[in-house]
Design a protein around this motif. Structure first.
Motif, PDB file in Angstrom:
ATOM      1  N   GLU A   7       0.826  -1.208   0.000  1.00  0.00           N
ATOM      2  CA  GLU A   7       0.000   0.000   0.000  1.00  0.00           C
ATOM      3  C   GLU A   7       0.863   1.263   0.000  1.00  0.00           C
ATOM      4  OE1 GLU A   7      -3.337   2.104  -0.502  1.00  0.00           O
ATOM      5  OE2 GLU A   7      -3.223  -0.079  -0.545  1.00  0.00           O
ATOM      6  N   LYS A   8       1.940   1.258   0.767  1.00  0.00           N
ATOM      7  CA  LYS A   8       2.855   2.413   0.788  1.00  0.00           C
ATOM      8  C   LYS A   8       3.512   2.590  -0.573  1.00  0.00           C
ATOM      9  CE  LYS A   8       4.015   2.842   5.665  1.00  0.00           C
ATOM     10  NZ  LYS A   8       5.038   2.703   6.691  1.00  0.00           N
ATOM     11  N   ASN A   9       3.920   1.481  -1.196  1.00  0.00           N
ATOM     12  CA  ASN A   9       4.516   1.557  -2.530  1.00  0.00           C
ATOM     13  C   ASN A   9       3.505   2.096  -3.541  1.00  0.00           C
ATOM     14  OD1 ASN A   9       7.028   0.650  -1.779  1.00  0.00           O
ATOM     15  ND2 ASN A   9       6.631  -1.476  -2.331  1.00  0.00           N
ATOM     16  N   PHE A  10       2.258   1.624  -3.424  1.00  0.00           N
ATOM     17  CA  PHE A  10       1.209   2.122  -4.318  1.00  0.00           C
ATOM     18  C   PHE A  10       1.078   3.640  -4.175  1.00  0.00           C
ATOM     19  CE2 PHE A  10      -3.129   3.694  -4.626  1.00  0.00           C
ATOM     20  CZ  PHE A  10      -3.362   3.479  -5.976  1.00  0.00           C
ATOM     21  N   ASP A  11       0.932   4.103  -2.929  1.00  0.00           N
ATOM     22  CA  ASP A  11       0.784   5.544  -2.682  1.00  0.00           C
ATOM     23  C   ASP A  11       1.984   6.332  -3.202  1.00  0.00           C
ATOM     24  OD1 ASP A  11      -1.716   5.323  -1.508  1.00  0.00           O
ATOM     25  OD2 ASP A  11      -0.925   5.210   0.526  1.00  0.00           O
ATOM     26  N   ALA A  12       3.169   5.798  -2.992  1.00  0.00           N
ATOM     27  CA  ALA A  12       4.385   6.487  -3.443  1.00  0.00           C
ATOM     28  C   ALA A  12       4.388   6.633  -4.965  1.00  0.00           C
ATOM     29  CB  ALA A  12       5.623   5.731  -2.982  1.00  0.00           C
ATOM     30  N   HIS A  13       4.069   5.549  -5.671  1.00  0.00           N
ATOM     31  CA  HIS A  13       4.070   5.614  -7.142  1.00  0.00           C
ATOM     32  C   HIS A  13       2.931   6.475  -7.666  1.00  0.00           C
ATOM     33  CE1 HIS A  13       7.439   3.038  -8.030  1.00  0.00           C
ATOM     34  NE2 HIS A  13       7.025   2.214  -7.089  1.00  0.00           N
ATOM     35  N   PHE A  36       3.503   8.174 -16.475  1.00  0.00           N
ATOM     36  CA  PHE A  36       2.829   6.928 -16.860  1.00  0.00           C
ATOM     37  C   PHE A  36       3.601   5.693 -16.403  1.00  0.00           C
ATOM     38  CE2 PHE A  36       0.782   9.874 -19.944  1.00  0.00           C
ATOM     39  CZ  PHE A  36      -0.473   9.828 -19.359  1.00  0.00           C
ATOM     40  N   ALA A  37       4.906   5.821 -16.268  1.00  0.00           N
ATOM     41  CA  ALA A  37       5.693   4.705 -15.708  1.00  0.00           C
ATOM     42  C   ALA A  37       5.275   4.462 -14.259  1.00  0.00           C
ATOM     43  CB  ALA A  37       7.185   5.011 -15.806  1.00  0.00           C
ATOM     44  N   ASP A  38       5.110   5.535 -13.491  1.00  0.00           N
ATOM     45  CA  ASP A  38       4.675   5.385 -12.100  1.00  0.00           C
ATOM     46  C   ASP A  38       3.227   4.903 -12.012  1.00  0.00           C
ATOM     47  OD1 ASP A  38       6.716   5.795 -10.142  1.00  0.00           O
ATOM     48  OD2 ASP A  38       6.841   7.875 -10.791  1.00  0.00           O
ATOM     49  N   PHE A  39       2.361   5.423 -12.869  1.00  0.00           N
ATOM     50  CA  PHE A  39       0.963   4.955 -12.859  1.00  0.00           C
ATOM     51  C   PHE A  39       0.888   3.466 -13.213  1.00  0.00           C
ATOM     52  CE2 PHE A  39      -0.531   9.508 -13.926  1.00  0.00           C
ATOM     53  CZ  PHE A  39      -0.713   9.812 -12.587  1.00  0.00           C
ATOM     54  N   GLU A  40       1.768   3.027 -14.105  1.00  0.00           N
ATOM     55  CA  GLU A  40       1.787   1.613 -14.497  1.00  0.00           C
ATOM     56  C   GLU A  40       2.154   0.735 -13.298  1.00  0.00           C
ATOM     57  OE1 GLU A  40       1.407  -1.807 -16.631  1.00  0.00           O
ATOM     58  OE2 GLU A  40       0.768   0.208 -17.216  1.00  0.00           O
ATOM     59  N   ILE A  41       3.168   1.133 -12.554  1.00  0.00           N
ATOM     60  CA  ILE A  41       3.565   0.367 -11.357  1.00  0.00           C
ATOM     61  C   ILE A  41       2.431   0.397 -10.332  1.00  0.00           C
ATOM     62  CG2 ILE A  41       5.173   0.262  -9.415  1.00  0.00           C
ATOM     63  CD1 ILE A  41       7.301   1.470 -11.411  1.00  0.00           C
ATOM     64  N   ALA A  42       1.847   1.572 -10.129  1.00  0.00           N
ATOM     65  CA  ALA A  42       0.732   1.705  -9.181  1.00  0.00           C
ATOM     66  C   ALA A  42      -0.430   0.801  -9.586  1.00  0.00           C
ATOM     67  CB  ALA A  42       0.287   3.158  -9.094  1.00  0.00           C
ATOM     68  N   SER A  43      -0.694   0.712 -10.890  1.00  0.00           N
ATOM     69  CA  SER A  43      -1.833  -0.105 -11.339  1.00  0.00           C
ATOM     70  C   SER A  43      -1.577  -1.591 -11.119  1.00  0.00           C
ATOM     71  CB  SER A  43      -2.182   0.178 -12.797  1.00  0.00           C
ATOM     72  OG  SER A  43      -1.315  -0.473 -13.668  1.00  0.00           O
ATOM     73  N   LEU A  52       0.064  -2.686  -8.513  1.00  0.00           N
ATOM     74  CA  LEU A  52      -0.072  -2.859  -7.064  1.00  0.00           C
ATOM     75  C   LEU A  52      -1.530  -2.764  -6.599  1.00  0.00           C
ATOM     76  CD1 LEU A  52       3.007  -0.724  -5.983  1.00  0.00           C
ATOM     77  CD2 LEU A  52       2.799  -3.213  -5.827  1.00  0.00           C
ATOM     78  N   ASN A  53      -2.306  -1.929  -7.272  1.00  0.00           N
ATOM     79  CA  ASN A  53      -3.705  -1.746  -6.872  1.00  0.00           C
ATOM     80  C   ASN A  53      -4.533  -1.343  -8.105  1.00  0.00           C
ATOM     81  OD1 ASN A  53      -6.148  -1.171  -5.701  1.00  0.00           O
ATOM     82  ND2 ASN A  53      -5.341   0.223  -4.155  1.00  0.00           N
ATOM     83  N   PRO A  54      -4.887  -2.315  -8.941  1.00  0.00           N
ATOM     84  CA  PRO A  54      -5.562  -1.994 -10.208  1.00  0.00           C
ATOM     85  C   PRO A  54      -6.965  -1.421 -10.049  1.00  0.00           C
ATOM     86  CG  PRO A  54      -5.444  -4.372  -9.875  1.00  0.00           C
ATOM     87  CD  PRO A  54      -4.639  -3.732  -8.779  1.00  0.00           C
ATOM     88  N   ASN A  55      -7.564  -1.569  -8.880  1.00  0.00           N
ATOM     89  CA  ASN A  55      -8.935  -1.102  -8.682  1.00  0.00           C
ATOM     90  C   ASN A  55      -9.022   0.235  -7.958  1.00  0.00           C
ATOM     91  OD1 ASN A  55      -9.924  -3.488  -9.882  1.00  0.00           O
ATOM     92  ND2 ASN A  55      -9.640  -4.567  -7.959  1.00  0.00           N
ATOM     93  N   SER A  56      -7.914   0.927  -7.846  1.00  0.00           N
ATOM     94  CA  SER A  56      -7.904   2.196  -7.115  1.00  0.00           C
ATOM     95  C   SER A  56      -8.625   3.294  -7.896  1.00  0.00           C
ATOM     96  CB  SER A  56      -6.462   2.638  -6.867  1.00  0.00           C
ATOM     97  OG  SER A  56      -6.429   3.991  -6.485  1.00  0.00           O
ATOM     98  N   ASP A  57      -9.575   3.914  -7.232  1.00  0.00           N
ATOM     99  CA  ASP A  57     -10.296   5.036  -7.837  1.00  0.00           C
ATOM    100  C   ASP A  57      -9.358   6.207  -8.096  1.00  0.00           C
ATOM    101  OD1 ASP A  57     -12.359   3.349  -7.217  1.00  0.00           O
ATOM    102  OD2 ASP A  57     -13.012   4.503  -5.489  1.00  0.00           O
ATOM    103  N   LYS A  58      -8.475   6.478  -7.121  1.00  0.00           N
ATOM    104  CA  LYS A  58      -7.517   7.583  -7.264  1.00  0.00           C
ATOM    105  C   LYS A  58      -6.632   7.366  -8.489  1.00  0.00           C
ATOM    106  CE  LYS A  58      -6.900   8.627  -2.375  1.00  0.00           C
ATOM    107  NZ  LYS A  58      -5.899   8.571  -1.308  1.00  0.00           N
ATOM    108  N   LEU A  59      -6.217   6.121  -8.706  1.00  0.00           N
ATOM    109  CA  LEU A  59      -5.387   5.810  -9.867  1.00  0.00           C
ATOM    110  C   LEU A  59      -6.136   6.121 -11.156  1.00  0.00           C
ATOM    111  CD1 LEU A  59      -2.946   4.487 -11.350  1.00  0.00           C
ATOM    112  CD2 LEU A  59      -4.222   2.348 -11.175  1.00  0.00           C
ATOM    113  N   HIS A  60      -7.353   5.600 -11.285  1.00  0.00           N
ATOM    114  CA  HIS A  60      -8.116   5.798 -12.528  1.00  0.00           C
ATOM    115  C   HIS A  60      -8.416   7.270 -12.765  1.00  0.00           C
ATOM    116  CE1 HIS A  60      -8.701   1.638 -13.744  1.00  0.00           C
ATOM    117  NE2 HIS A  60      -8.750   1.353 -12.451  1.00  0.00           N
ATOM    118  N   ASN A  61      -8.751   7.990 -11.710  1.00  0.00           N
ATOM    119  CA  ASN A  61      -9.074   9.400 -11.856  1.00  0.00           C
ATOM    120  C   ASN A  61      -7.846  10.213 -12.279  1.00  0.00           C
ATOM    121  OD1 ASN A  61     -11.149  11.408 -11.644  1.00  0.00           O
ATOM    122  ND2 ASN A  61     -10.075  12.186  -9.855  1.00  0.00           N
TER     123      ASN A  61
END
Length: 124
Positions: free
Chosen positions: A5-11, A28-35, A37-46
């Motif tokens: 979760e911390k890695n997700f937030d960091a990326h 987009f490299a960071d968003f790719e790593i985040a996705s 780690l947590n592909p269903n994150s609303d914050k990521l998609h937004n």
């Protein structure tokens, strides 16, 4: 799990910072790593959706906003953002449909977009 979760937030957060700086490749490299780690994150998609819009990829932005609409069908801003993505793809009737839906759900800034879209459609 906490480390993940911390890695997700960091990326995600670094991706957002890179987006603000318009350093798209890094963002987009960071968003790719985040996705991953947590592909269903609303914050990521937004945030990734906005980055796609800003970087000239409205078709990819639309996918993120459609994901959010499917998950939260009562969220007017997701409809509004999808309307903008469709407008940028010159899909004006779809853009108008989603802008009107956003307005009907209380999205206060939808009026300007609807007006703009109606003028564009009238010219065609």
């Amino acid at each position: 799990e906490l480390k993940k979760e911390k890695n997700f937030d960091a990326h995600l957060n670094r991706g957002i910072v890179y987006s603000i700086k318009k350093e798209w490749e890094k963002a987009f490299a960071d968003f790719e790593i985040a996705s991953k780690l947590n592909p269903n994150s609303d914050k990521l998609h937004n945030n990734r959706g906005f980055a796609y819009l800003e970087s000239g990829n409205p078709n990819l932005a639309a996918k993120d906003f459609i994901y959010l609409i499917n998950k939260y069908p009562k969220n007017p801003s997701a409809y509004f953002n999808l309307a903008i993505a469709y407008q940028k793809q010159n899909k004006f009737s779809e853009a108008l449909e989603y802008a009107r839906k956003a307005k009907s759900m209380g999205q206060s800034n939808a009026d300007n977009l609807i007006e703009q879209l109606l003028k564009t459609v009238a010219k065609k």
